[in-house]
Enzyme design. Structure first.
Site, PDB file in Angstrom:
ATOM      1  CD  GLU A   1      -1.547  -2.378   1.789  1.00 17.38           C
ATOM      2  OE1 GLU A   1      -2.367  -3.307   1.889  1.00 17.38           O
ATOM      3  OE2 GLU A   1      -0.353  -2.473   2.176  1.00 17.38           O
TER       4      GLU A   1
ATOM      5  CG  HIS B   1      -9.912  -5.995   7.707  1.00 17.71           C
ATOM      6  ND1 HIS B   1      -9.042  -6.497   8.647  1.00 17.71           N
ATOM      7  CD2 HIS B   1      -9.502  -6.498   6.514  1.00 17.71           C
ATOM      8  CE1 HIS B   1      -8.152  -7.281   8.048  1.00 17.71           C
ATOM      9  NE2 HIS B   1      -8.413  -7.296   6.753  1.00 17.71           N
TER      10      HIS B   1
END
Length: 665
Positions: free
Chosen positions: A413, A475
């Site tokens: 990322e 998450h």
């Protein structure tokens, strides 16, 4: 009489130690240690034109160890860029073109802002990807109109940062043969000698990535440096790491080779001693004419650019359509029919009124806009199937065929966003990269750097709330949306349906002065009816989606997946006789930039009873609801359960909105 290489390099050393001393702040060690490497590279290999820093086919130079900024400022001044000696005297001073770390947009010739270690090399990887991909898309036999190198200086700190692993691994996989990195292997960081905390076998590490590694190069031997660069340029199938053994602060008799010269001025007495050691008898900021002449690259740079211009004219004559498209893309211009086709797609999205997850609506937008704009260069951090970033024309980039339009970044990322920044700075592409919103945290600083530099990249985030469900609180974003919204110069969008999503994508692609974050849901969302005026006002960031007759008793403000339940709540409240207005606010940052009259028309100050609704942290919304309002949202972490169960458990429901509105005094 021509100057020797060492004398030319000593000009960098002198300017660096003098500027740091005058500012009483800075890092003289790295520029003094890498001066010999810089002299060979810039004098003999750099393809650039100081008279035109924006020449499209210039080599890119990135100083990833940006604390050594006086190195690049010295190089730019000496070679003839519009960076006069007065700017070097003003090093680290307010509004100078020579800030503490290189800042994109300040001094001509600075290709990227570097300072957070490791991000410079990520930008360099992005630039090298852009060069390779653009060349594959536009070069033709006998017409290599895209043909340049990316050179990157980096230090131990860059290699210790995890992002260097992410991006250098991918660079090897993609075979970036025109990327050459120079490791300043001086064994020193701020805390001292690095053997106590950095004992990696760096050459073996990069060989494992698939790089060519040229080890044990004497960073103070011009011939050894020249030989290494020649070998690097000859290897076209893989990137090269040149491992340069250097002495930090070279020329400082008492502080070289130690952390004493890393992050502090040398001191007047030590500078005097260094001048004697280097045989540099000149006053501070005094550069002799023969030294300037030895460095001056204006004439040679103009010749190099003119040769390329002539080649490009022939390219235009032979391949007029390709030349026109390349020119448009390098200028950052949208296709001529962009606005018309984008508006038609927005209207189509409204007319269809599909009840889909906004991530699916985003995929529909990508399908349309990527087809319209071949410069779109997509990607995802190993979540393409979840982010829904693949479109019918997707073609992955590879070492063997770099002509595609999509980068499979893998689970990287931070690296993805740093690479995107380099691609955006290079020009010719409009990159977007996707991940789960929660994993924005991995990449946070690269997003900030895009905002700081004003790069119009697009960050795509899906699975935007507790509504994503069973994966649980690790998450489920809570504070991340507020974090993005609070970032200066970042346009953050959280649309509620297909039409708002199409507007968000159009806005992001039209933007030229900064990045956009587009935030989408996992779960399906109801499409909202709009008239023509409402649809046109989506682009203003906030608008009246559902109104009442006369002045409202209460205003409900919502974004994204909570707009549906807010409209439902408004209908329930209206049935009780309450006059209710619903404001959809897909982008607070865009709404805040509207004129006062428009903002007042949407959120009149006379109406103090307000409820904001968002499955994210409540604190952000108090600026809109004021002391007389309240917020339906989150102030804790989530839980692991189906999304619908969690939304009910945490009171993100129409009933909770109704209760909140009725509870206002």
């Amino acid at each position: 009489m021509s100057s020797t290489r060492r004398e030319l390099a000593n000009a960098i050393r002198a300017l660096s130690m003098d500027a740091v001393q005058q500012a009483n702040s800075g890092h003289p060690g790295a520029p003094m240690g890498m001066a010999d490497i810089a002299q060979v590279l810039w004098a003999d290999h750099m393809q650039h034109n100081p008279g035109n820093p924006d020449w499209a086919n210039r080599d890119r130079f990135v100083l990833s160890n940006g604390h050594g900024s006086m190195l690049i400022y010295s190089l730019l001044h000496l070679t003839g860029y519009a960076l006069p000696i007065e700017e070097l005297r003003n090093f680290r001073q307010l509004h100078s073109k020579t800030p503490g770390h290189p800042e994109y947009g300040y001094a001509p010739g600075v290709e990227t802002t570097t300072g957070p270690l490791g991000q410079g090399v990520s930008n360099a990887v992005g630039m090298a990807i852009a060069e390779k991909t653009l060349a594959a898309q536009f070069n033709q036999p006998n017409f290599d109109v895209v043909d340049h190198f990316t050179y990157c200086f980096l230090g131990d700190g860059c290699l210790m940062e995890g992002i260097s692993h992410e991006v250098c691994s991918l660079a090897g996989t993609l075979g970036l043969g025109k990327l050459v990195a120079f490791w300043d292997d001086n064994g020193i960081s701020i805390d001292g000698h690095v053997e106590g905390w950095f004992t990696d076998n760096t050459p073996a590490r990069f060989e494992a990535y698939g790089w060519q590694v040229i080890a044990n190069v004497d960073g103070h031997d011009p011939q050894a440096i020249a030989d290494a660069i020649a070998a690097a340029k000859a290897e076209t199938s893989k990137p090269t790491l040149i491992c340069c053994k250097t002495i930090i602060g070279f020329g400082s008799p008492n502080k070289s080779g130690s952390h004493d010269c890393h992050g502090a001025p040398l001191g007047l007495e030590e500078i005097k001693a260094a001048r004697e050691f280097l045989n540099w008898p000149y006053a501070p900021f005094d550069i002799p004419a023969d030294i300037y002449a030895g460095w001056d690259a204006k004439a040679s740079g103009a010749v190099k650019e003119q040769a390329w211009n002539e080649k490009f004219v022939a390219y235009q004559q032979t391949h007029p359509e390709l030349a026109a498209e390349l020119t448009r893309r390098l200028a950052g211009d949208l296709p001529a029919n962009f606005a018309e086709k984008a508006d038609a797609f927005i209207q189509e999205s409204q007319d269809k009124s599909e009840n889909v997850a906004s991530r699916k609506a985003s995929q529909n937008s990508i399908e349309t806009f990527a087809t319209l704009m071949p410069e779109v260069l997509g990607g995802s951090a190993d979540l393409a199937g979840s982010n829904l970033t693949i479109w019918s024309g997707t073609k992955g980039i590879s070492a063997e065929d770099p002509s595609g339009n999509y980068i499979y970044y893998g689970v990287r990322e931070f690296g993805m966003c740093g690479i995107m920044n380099g691609i955006g700075l290079h020009g010719g592409f409009r990159p977007f990269g996707a991940t789960f919103l929660m994993f924005m945290e991995y990449a946070r600083n690269a997003v900030r750097m895009a905002s700081l530099m004003g790069i119009p990249n697009i960050f795509v985030y899906t699975h935007d709330s507790i509504g994503q469900g069973e994966d649980g609180p690790t998450h489920q974003p809570i504070e991340q949306i507020a974090n993005l919204r609070l970032t200066p110069n970042l346009a953050t969008w959280r649309p509620c349906d297909g039409a708002e999503t199409a507007v968000a994508w159009k806005s992001a692609l039209e933007r030229k002065d900064g990045p956009s974050a587009l935030i989408f849901s996992r779960q399906g969302l109801p499409a909202q009816p709009r008239n023509a005026q409402q649809l046109s006002h989506v682009a203003k960031g906030g608008y009246v989606l559902k109104d009442c007759v006369g002045s409202p008793d209460v205003i409900l403000i919502a974004t994204g997946s909570e707009v549906g339940i807010t409209v439902e709540a408004a209908e329930q409240l209206s049935d009780t006789g309450m006059a209710v207005r619903v404001v959809s606010m897909p982008s607070t940052s865009v709404f805040d930039k509207q004129d006062a009259e428009y903002r007042e028309s949407v959120l009149p100050r006379s109406v103090t009873k307000r409820v904001a609704v968002e499955a994210a942290h409540v604190d952000f919304w108090h600026k809109y609801v004021g002391l007389g309002g309240t917020v339906v949202g989150m102030s804790t972490f989530g839980e692991s359960a189906p999304g619908a169960v969690l939304l009910k458990y945490f009171d993100i429901t129409a009933e909770a909105v109704v209760k909140a509105a009725k509870g206002l005094n």
